[in-house]
Design an enzyme around this catalytic site. Sequence first.
Site, PDB file in Angstrom:
ATOM      1  N   SER A 187     -10.964  54.428 -76.188  1.00  0.00           N
ATOM      2  CA  SER A 187     -11.253  53.466 -77.248  1.00  0.00           C
ATOM      3  C   SER A 187     -12.697  53.604 -77.668  1.00  0.00           C
ATOM      4  CB  SER A 187     -11.015  52.051 -76.749  1.00  0.00           C
ATOM      5  OG  SER A 187     -12.023  51.744 -75.803  1.00  0.00           O
ATOM      6  N   LYS A 188     -12.932  53.245 -78.916  1.00  0.00           N
ATOM      7  CA  LYS A 188     -14.281  53.403 -79.453  1.00  0.00           C
ATOM      8  C   LYS A 188     -15.269  52.484 -78.767  1.00  0.00           C
ATOM      9  CE  LYS A 188     -12.780  50.723 -83.430  1.00  0.00           C
ATOM     10  NZ  LYS A 188     -12.245  50.887 -84.773  1.00  0.00           N
ATOM     11  N   ARG A 189     -14.768  51.475 -78.092  1.00  0.00           N
ATOM     12  CA  ARG A 189     -15.685  50.597 -77.361  1.00  0.00           C
ATOM     13  C   ARG A 189     -16.406  51.348 -76.253  1.00  0.00           C
ATOM     14  NH1 ARG A 189     -12.048  47.156 -78.935  1.00  0.00           N
ATOM     15  NH2 ARG A 189     -10.535  47.625 -77.317  1.00  0.00           N
TER      16      ARG A 189
END
Length: 485
Positions: free
Chosen positions: A262-264
């Site tokens: 995930s981009k997190r």
Amino acid sequence: MIPPIPLPTDRPVRVRIAPSPTGDPHVGTAYVALFNKAFAASNGGRFVLRIEDTDQTRSTRASEEAIYKSLGWLGLTWHEGPDVGGDYGPYRQSERTEIYREHADKLLAAGRAYRCFATAEELAEMRKSAKSEGRSTSYDRRYRDLPSAEVERRLAAGEPHVIRFKAPLDGVTAFNDALRGEVSIDNSQMDDQVLMKSDGFPTYHLANVVDDHLMEITHVIRAEEWIPSTPKHVRLYEAFGWQPPVFIHLPLLRNADKSKISKRKNPVSLEFYEAVGILPEALVNFLGRMGWSMPDEREKFSYDDMVAEFSFQRMALGGPVFDLEKLDWLNGLYIRELGDDALVERLQSWLLSSGYLARVAPLLRERISRLEDFVPQASFILGRAEATPLELLIPKKKERVEAYRAMKIVVEAVDACRDWRNESIEALLRAQVEATEWKLRDLFMMVRVAVTGQKATPGLFGTMELLGKARCQARLRQALLTLRP
Ligand code: GLU
């Protein structure tokens, strides 16, 4: 042991990727593209790119173009697609609405689908009672057996409606995943899925199945996250009287902590990897190692090497970790192998081109008194960014949690932006002043420090334009992680 993948005897292998153009071009798309392309290539097949843009509110042409560009950069090119054409077009779902409508009508006529007139309020109420009863399916099928006179009356009155599939009410639905064996779900878990939305556009399920059939796709190779959709697809194939393709669900890429990528936690935009100078052949090699290995287990191999040895029987299903340090290591191997001229060429086609320097130099002119000052002054533009320390990120008189919240708003706005120019970045950041209810000065300073690591820089928007969206995004996300209370 994974059994050999069944191959058609009477027609060529055809595979596809079907990205939705709704954001930045994702590493997962490249990963799935690579395995599709390698499988097609090793079987003399065709690799198709289909754009699944049925979500009218989220799909953009800019995002579609970005997919072409990033996959092209990686050399993961396709035989058929919206941009190159082919015999099975159109390859953009928004241009195929009539086809889906006809197919939905066929299911209606065969009694395998029905019109549902449930209003938003009714659906909300159903969701509520499903929740309180602990049911996983929420639609209570109240329009499934509406008398046809009543359907006609509502249609004549122009009532908005969707078309739903008549899912089986009991029993199980099973399919064979070529890597995992039989997967089955209890039909009590299956909703009467929507096939056509009230805006006249199909849902993913209908469009995907109709297109895979009409485009004569023999093997659907996609990420593991689509497994829950596959029983629905299998039922749709059956209702149409079609032979389903072979299903192959690839393991999901994971963050270092094993959660779904995930981009997190990881930059996921292919544009980021290009912008920071990962070589395309290194990234392809790296993606080729996600769940797959060469027979001799060597870590460094080219796409052609992979095709020569390709077999899904060499796939491991444990979640492969997208480990940036490992990618850097591999990229280093490729860089060391380049001849001097080739390395210079790569540097120049990266950011050391005269075109790019012509944009950087004017920004830094005021800040240098000797030419040699240019190099350290340009380091926040050309160099790898260290994480900005927490103390520098939090403006005076602000709490960490306030800074975190404001940064989150900025990060989300930046993620959604596809028009990365000075003026649009300015407009975007100004809009966040309102959204965060911060003073413009505080907010812009926090962004400046997050993006550049320093308080005094050339004009913020110009700098951000020059850095490019992908690197700004990664630096802002890094700051968000630092700020997380
Ligand atoms: N449009 C889906 C996606 O965005 C396609 C999934 C599939 O390959 O069926 O990934």
